[in-house]
Design a protein around this motif. Structure first.
Motif, PDB file in Angstrom:
ATOM      1  N   TYR B   3     -49.742 -15.018  54.043  1.00 14.98           N
ATOM      2  CA  TYR B   3     -49.859 -15.437  52.654  1.00 14.98           C
ATOM      3  C   TYR B   3     -48.809 -16.470  52.267  1.00 14.98           C
ATOM      4  CZ  TYR B   3     -49.724 -15.262  47.633  1.00 14.98           C
ATOM      5  OH  TYR B   3     -49.714 -15.624  46.323  1.00 14.98           O
ATOM      6  N   ARG B   4     -47.578 -16.216  52.733  1.00 18.70           N
ATOM      7  CA  ARG B   4     -46.478 -17.094  52.375  1.00 18.70           C
ATOM      8  C   ARG B   4     -46.716 -18.514  52.895  1.00 18.70           C
ATOM      9  NH1 ARG B   4     -41.262 -17.756  50.891  1.00 18.70           N
ATOM     10  NH2 ARG B   4     -40.121 -19.046  52.340  1.00 18.70           N
ATOM     11  N   ARG B   7     -49.266 -20.247  50.690  1.00 25.81           N
ATOM     12  CA  ARG B   7     -48.619 -20.627  49.436  1.00 25.81           C
ATOM     13  C   ARG B   7     -47.767 -21.881  49.620  1.00 25.81           C
ATOM     14  NH1 ARG B   7     -44.357 -16.392  47.604  1.00 25.81           N
ATOM     15  NH2 ARG B   7     -42.824 -17.833  48.381  1.00 25.81           N
ATOM     16  N   GLY B  43     -54.493 -16.904  44.098  1.00 28.65           N
ATOM     17  CA  GLY B  43     -53.086 -16.456  44.133  1.00 28.65           C
ATOM     18  C   GLY B  43     -52.121 -17.556  44.576  1.00 28.65           C
ATOM     19  N   ARG B  46     -51.867 -20.348  42.070  1.00 30.12           N
ATOM     20  CA  ARG B  46     -51.081 -19.966  40.902  1.00 30.12           C
ATOM     21  C   ARG B  46     -49.575 -20.028  41.219  1.00 30.12           C
ATOM     22  NH1 ARG B  46     -50.030 -14.824  37.855  1.00 30.12           N
ATOM     23  NH2 ARG B  46     -50.487 -13.769  39.787  1.00 30.12           N
ATOM     24  N   ASP B  47     -49.213 -19.503  42.406  1.00 31.98           N
ATOM     25  CA  ASP B  47     -47.802 -19.553  42.809  1.00 31.98           C
ATOM     26  C   ASP B  47     -47.315 -20.994  42.941  1.00 31.98           C
ATOM     27  OD1 ASP B  47     -47.733 -16.831  42.881  1.00 31.98           O
ATOM     28  OD2 ASP B  47     -47.823 -16.656  45.064  1.00 31.98           O
ATOM     29  N   LEU B  50     -46.734 -22.511  39.572  1.00 33.44           N
ATOM     30  CA  LEU B  50     -45.511 -21.964  38.980  1.00 33.44           C
ATOM     31  C   LEU B  50     -44.273 -22.611  39.612  1.00 33.44           C
ATOM     32  CD1 LEU B  50     -44.674 -19.720  36.926  1.00 33.44           C
ATOM     33  CD2 LEU B  50     -44.338 -18.241  38.904  1.00 33.44           C
ATOM     34  N   GLN B  51     -44.308 -22.697  40.940  1.00 32.10           N
ATOM     35  CA  GLN B  51     -43.147 -23.265  41.631  1.00 32.10           C
ATOM     36  C   GLN B  51     -42.926 -24.731  41.237  1.00 32.10           C
ATOM     37  OE1 GLN B  51     -42.536 -22.380  45.713  1.00 32.10           O
ATOM     38  NE2 GLN B  51     -41.433 -24.283  46.116  1.00 32.10           N
ATOM     39  N   GLN B  54     -41.332 -25.025  37.987  1.00 33.95           N
ATOM     40  CA  GLN B  54     -39.894 -24.799  38.086  1.00 33.95           C
ATOM     41  C   GLN B  54     -39.183 -26.036  38.594  1.00 33.95           C
ATOM     42  OE1 GLN B  54     -38.434 -22.343  36.679  1.00 33.95           O
ATOM     43  NE2 GLN B  54     -40.507 -21.726  36.172  1.00 33.95           N
ATOM     44  N   GLU B  55     -39.850 -26.771  39.448  1.00 34.44           N
ATOM     45  CA  GLU B  55     -39.232 -27.975  40.008  1.00 34.44           C
ATOM     46  C   GLU B  55     -39.309 -29.142  39.032  1.00 34.44           C
ATOM     47  OE1 GLU B  55     -40.893 -28.802  43.860  1.00 34.44           O
ATOM     48  OE2 GLU B  55     -40.551 -26.765  44.552  1.00 34.44           O
ATOM     49  N   GLY B  56     -40.016 -28.923  37.916  1.00 35.26           N
ATOM     50  CA  GLY B  56     -40.071 -29.962  36.900  1.00 35.26           C
ATOM     51  C   GLY B  56     -41.161 -31.002  37.127  1.00 35.26           C
ATOM     52  N   SER B  60     -45.694 -26.107  31.940  1.00 38.23           N
ATOM     53  CA  SER B  60     -46.611 -25.102  31.459  1.00 38.23           C
ATOM     54  C   SER B  60     -46.631 -25.175  29.936  1.00 38.23           C
ATOM     55  CB  SER B  60     -46.110 -23.745  31.944  1.00 38.23           C
ATOM     56  OG  SER B  60     -46.965 -22.747  31.530  1.00 38.23           O
TER      57      SER B  60
END
Lengths: 204, 204
Positions: B3-4, B7, B43, B46-47, B50-51, B54-56, B60
């Protein structure tokens, strides 16, 4: 309450706990027990763990889950403190040029609560209010995106919170920063900021 | 494939596309069509969203989903370029003091591929290999955590990729950085780095 709010609350709460040293370095953080403790579903906990990994507070180890990241060591510490200082200097200099409506109300509320938390030695509140003070500078200075760079800088720097002696000093420094911004005195604001975020990491 | 990995692959691919300017600023990125396009479940998408938030690179917006973030503007641009420069200088200086086994093999492979991508004007490969070059410096210099601070710095700086004329110059600068590290010539490495990551943002 909408999903995004739950996710942010869980993230803020976990960030605070990690910064406060409530977990050991290397300790595993697991979705199910955290979801039970916060009384939320696993989704927001998973998002929070991912976000805090991105911020460098946690680290994801393949097949081993998420753990509390190591603190920064050696020469990296002053480099990171300097970068954080540069970003906050920029924010302060922008705030002096143009202070948004209501900024000093927010800052003064933060400083009053910070003072109480210091007097009560309420470390949980101290961590949260310290973060909030600096985030206010970053968020209100009018440059979207600055915060997403700044936040990961805190990841490896969670040591000073355990030094209780620094608390009232820290409040005093925040007060000086805020007063200097209000007076438009960039030099004084930056001197106080330097004491606040560079000095604790000097000589390591 | 675990999974990782999925992603990370989705995240890397989406990051590359945003950096490359394949989406408009403000364009919405939606889970379902992306999942269908990448042939993965929602999944990992979505991750990834989101990541990258966070990195700009993405932002969101409450009740409106995830959109491609604005580029940094005005005075923030040189501030961010300077911070990025400081972090990479630190990495280079650490690499000169102690170069890990196999480092130059990785760097030279990257440079050969970068050169080909420039000749072929394969912009997708160029973006990926440019990122990979700098990430190698950050990852191999022996300080865990540096990369999580450095990555969000790229968020607002995706403009220069559209300037085709800079490509061969950029390859040349990377070559100079690598050669200077190999010779232990910190001054030359840092001069080449300055040309590579500060110059494109000068005077904006």
């Amino acid at each position: 309450m909408d999903y995004r709010n739950v996710r942010e609350q869980v993230t803020d709460r976990l960030r605070e706990e990690v910064l406060l040293g409530k977990f050991e370095t290397g300790e595993a953080l697991r979705e199910i027990p955290l979801a039970e403790r916060f009384k939320v579903s696993r989704g927001p906990v998973r998002d929070a763990l991912l976000q805090l990994s991105q911020e460098g507070l946690l680290e994801s180890v393949p097949n081993k889950g998420v753990r509390v990241a190591k603190l920064w060591e050696g020469k990296l510490v002053p480099v990171m403190a300097k970068v954080r200082f540069d970003l906050e200097c920029f924010a302060i200099s922008e705030l002096i040029k143009s202070t948004p409506e209501g900024f000093f109300d927010k800052i003064n509320r933060n400083l009053r609560m910070f003072k109480m938390a210091c007097e009560d030695k309420d470390m949980s509140a101290v961590v949260q209010l310290d973060l909030q003070f600096h985030r206010l500078l970053l968020r209100e200075c009018g440059h979207v995106g600055l915060e997403s760079v700044w936040l990961p800088l805190l990841g490896g720097m969670r040591l000073p919170y355990s030094r209780h002696g620094l608390l009232t000093e820290s409040h005093q420094e925040h007060r000086q920063i805020a007063d200097a911004i209000e007076k438009g005195d960039k030099k004084a604001a930056i001197a106080a900021l330097k004491k606040n975020i560079v000095k604790p990491f000097d000589g390591k």
